[in-house]
Design a protein around this motif. Structure first.
Motif, PDB file in Angstrom:
ATOM      1  N   GLN A  62     -17.223   8.823  -2.711  1.00 39.61           N
ATOM      2  CA  GLN A  62     -16.225   9.119  -3.733  1.00 39.61           C
ATOM      3  C   GLN A  62     -15.206  10.167  -3.254  1.00 39.61           C
ATOM      4  O   GLN A  62     -14.756  11.013  -4.027  1.00 39.61           O
ATOM      5  N   HIS A  97     -10.740   7.981  -2.431  1.00 39.27           N
ATOM      6  CA  HIS A  97      -9.690   7.766  -3.428  1.00 39.27           C
ATOM      7  C   HIS A  97      -8.916   9.041  -3.746  1.00 39.27           C
ATOM      8  O   HIS A  97      -7.932   9.002  -4.462  1.00 39.27           O
ATOM      9  N   GLN A 132      -5.386   7.811   4.145  1.00 34.10           N
ATOM     10  CA  GLN A 132      -6.670   7.135   4.283  1.00 34.10           C
ATOM     11  C   GLN A 132      -6.879   6.551   5.675  1.00 34.10           C
ATOM     12  O   GLN A 132      -7.974   6.638   6.238  1.00 34.10           O
ATOM     13  N   GLU A 160     -17.262   3.973  -2.679  1.00 32.21           N
ATOM     14  CA  GLU A 160     -15.984   4.257  -3.329  1.00 32.21           C
ATOM     15  C   GLU A 160     -15.817   3.541  -4.668  1.00 32.21           C
ATOM     16  O   GLU A 160     -16.327   2.435  -4.870  1.00 32.21           O
ATOM     17  N   ILE A 206     -10.305   3.478 -11.062  1.00 30.71           N
ATOM     18  CA  ILE A 206      -9.467   4.673 -11.015  1.00 30.71           C
ATOM     19  C   ILE A 206      -8.266   4.546 -11.947  1.00 30.71           C
ATOM     20  O   ILE A 206      -7.782   5.537 -12.509  1.00 30.71           O
ATOM     21  N   THR A 220     -13.017   1.685  -6.934  1.00 31.52           N
ATOM     22  CA  THR A 220     -11.817   0.917  -6.616  1.00 31.52           C
ATOM     23  C   THR A 220     -10.700   1.214  -7.621  1.00 31.52           C
ATOM     24  O   THR A 220     -10.905   1.888  -8.622  1.00 31.52           O
ATOM     25  N   LYS A 221      -9.550   0.631  -7.347  1.00 36.22           N
ATOM     26  CA  LYS A 221      -8.409   0.875  -8.223  1.00 36.22           C
ATOM     27  C   LYS A 221      -8.643   0.329  -9.629  1.00 36.22           C
ATOM     28  O   LYS A 221      -8.031   0.803 -10.590  1.00 36.22           O
ATOM     29  N   HIS A 267      -5.750  11.650  -9.333  1.00 34.33           N
ATOM     30  CA  HIS A 267      -5.840  10.899  -8.076  1.00 34.33           C
ATOM     31  C   HIS A 267      -4.451  10.446  -7.625  1.00 34.33           C
ATOM     32  O   HIS A 267      -3.566  10.274  -8.463  1.00 34.33           O
ATOM     33  N   TYR A 320     -10.682  -2.262   0.715  1.00 36.05           N
ATOM     34  CA  TYR A 320     -11.434  -1.228   1.431  1.00 36.05           C
ATOM     35  C   TYR A 320     -12.252  -1.843   2.565  1.00 36.05           C
ATOM     36  O   TYR A 320     -12.274  -1.327   3.694  1.00 36.05           O
ATOM     37  N   GLN A 340      -4.708   3.671  -4.124  1.00 41.99           N
ATOM     38  CA  GLN A 340      -5.954   3.059  -4.586  1.00 41.99           C
ATOM     39  C   GLN A 340      -6.036   1.604  -4.134  1.00 41.99           C
ATOM     40  O   GLN A 340      -5.038   0.896  -4.084  1.00 41.99           O
ATOM     41  N   ARG A 341      -7.263   1.168  -3.819  1.00 44.47           N
ATOM     42  CA  ARG A 341      -7.469  -0.164  -3.239  1.00 44.47           C
ATOM     43  C   ARG A 341      -8.564  -0.927  -3.990  1.00 44.47           C
ATOM     44  O   ARG A 341      -9.423  -0.330  -4.636  1.00 44.47           O
TER      45      ARG A 341
END
Length: 246
Positions: free
Chosen positions: A130, A133, A138, A159, A165, A161-162, A176, A187, A181-182
């Motif tokens: 974590q 993000h 990155q 992680e 988030i 993910t978007k 954030h 990722y 964000q992915r």
């Protein structure tokens, strides 16, 4: 209700790290975080790793925060040496106190994940839970993980993910960099592009109640809707144990 949106403090140590809110900083000290988020992720990553660490293993916790992972990592993996890295001075001070309370020898480093002050091929495992993000750079951080890992070393990557988030409750309570964000698959592709090797047995998509995008899983708990299977939902979490080739 405006307090959660205020960063804890200005942090010159990591210009590419987005600081947590006051609520977020408090939450990372909580029982819920330690036992229902962190412990669960570490146990899952241990299963995805599927093998013991080599004798004398060095484990780096990249983005160690307040050090709540230290005892859990020691118990799960038994490294010979445990390192912690974070860009926030206040978090590092709390990590130091946590290590002392747990009676653990932890070597702490103040640096950003995109510029790790460790030698090439110096660690056997990088644990990154974590943290990604929060990072703007990155790709640079992932390249640094690759650099400091020994050939055959592991990155334990967990992680949100978007799709998590970017929910209203997370945007309200936490802070954030939204433009980086992915998705889970993005990722995983980033890990592949860096050169890490892994198969389906090394990846999981936890679908925990606290990560549901709108209702925290209440509709499923009340059996008003059926839970969606992998491939039928927007994944909110991805865990992966990936290896740098020998």
């Amino acid at each position: 209700m405006n307090a959660p949106m205020q960063p804890v403090q200005h942090n010159p140590a990591g210009n590419t790290y987005v600081e947590e809110t006051r609520f977020g900083f408090w939450f990372l000290q909580s029982h819920v975080w330690q036992h229902h988020v962190l412990r669960v992720a570490i146990n899952d990553l241990k299963n995805l790793l599927g093998e013991p660490l080599p004798d004398g293993a060095v484990l780096l916790d990249a983005g160690c925060g307040q050090g709540k992972s230290f005892r859990l990592l020691q118990n799960a993996f038994g490294p010979a040496q445990l390192l912690g890295l974070d860009a926030d001075p206040h978090s590092l001070a709390m990590s130091r106190a946590e290590a002392e309370r747990e009676g653990l020898q932890v070597q702490l480093h103040s640096s950003d994940c995109a510029a790790i002050e460790l030698p090439d091929a110096s660690v056997d495992v990088v644990f990154c839970h974590q943290t990604f993000h929060h990072l703007v750079e990155q790709q640079a951080a992932l390249a640094e993980f690759w650099r400091v890992l020994k050939p055959g070393g592991w990155l334990l990557f967990a992680e949100s993910t978007k799709y998590y988030i970017d929910t209203w409750v997370i945007r309200w309570l936490f802070r954030h960099p939204m433009h980086v964000q992915r998705t889970a698959q993005e990722y995983l592709q980033m890990l592949r592009d860096q050169g890490f090797e892994f198969g389906p047995q090394n990846v999981s998509y936890p679908y925990l109640w606290w990560s549901r995008s709108s209702d925290f899983g209440l509709l499923e708990r009340w059996k008003l809707v059926k839970p969606k299977a992998v491939g039928q939902r927007n994944e909110t979490l991805v865990n992966a144990a990936v290896r740098k080739p020998s």
